[in-house]
Design a protein around this motif. Structure first.
Motif: not given
Length: 162
Positions: A129-151
């Motif tokens: 709610n703070a992100l939405r009310e203050t910035l106009g940004i939504d936080l979507l949970k349970k998303q999938t995306g790329p992450v770099d792992f160091l091997v």
């Protein structure tokens, strides 16, 4: 190994310095791989962005910092920061990847206050709610995306003198 840097180094610069230090001192050999991971994403809300872009003066430092000004409350303050920097800071707070999918460019100043752990006894909104009310940004949970792992491929155990 002991190392210091100036206080105005950015996260990506710190990572590169650490990588160089490990390669030099421990003869570390490593590579990165990208994998899909679970996390959250920042997206532009239906109301649009609620903060005004600010000009980034020459030689100025950008930052997003979180503090606990009162019990149960987190305050996130931005100084000329990008939405990507906000996503990186939220990833630390949420202990998971956060991707910037807002499409918003530029630099912004703002202060965001929210209840830590969504505590209803605290007089502050949830992070979402703070992100939405203050910035106009939504936080979507349970998303999938790329992450770099160091091997790490190899490392020399004895780093020698500091």
């Amino acid at each position: 190994i002991e190392a210091t840097t100036s206080g105005d180094a950015k996260i990506d610069e710190m990572r590169q310095m650490m990588k160089s230090l490990l390669a030099t001192r421990l003869q570390e050999k490593a590579h990165t791989i990208a994998r899909g991971a679970q996390g959250a994403a920042l997206t532009l809300g239906k109301t649009g962005l609620k903060v005004k872009e600010v000009e980034l003066p020459a030689n100025d430092t950008t930052y997003v910092v979180g503090t606990g000004p009162e019990p149960g409350i987190i305050a996130v303050t931005s100084h000329h920061a990008t939405m990507e920097e906000l996503a990186q800071r939220l990833a630390i707070f949420l202990h998971q990847p956060v991707w910037n999918r807002t499409g918003v460019t530029g630099n912004y100043d703002y202060t965001l206050r929210y209840a830590k752990d969504d505590d209803p006894a605290v007089n502050a909104p949830s992070l979402e709610n703070a992100l939405r009310e203050t910035l106009g940004i939504d936080l979507l949970k349970k998303q999938t995306g790329p992450v770099d792992f160091l091997v790490v491929d190899s490392i020399e155990i004895d780093p020698g003198e500091n």
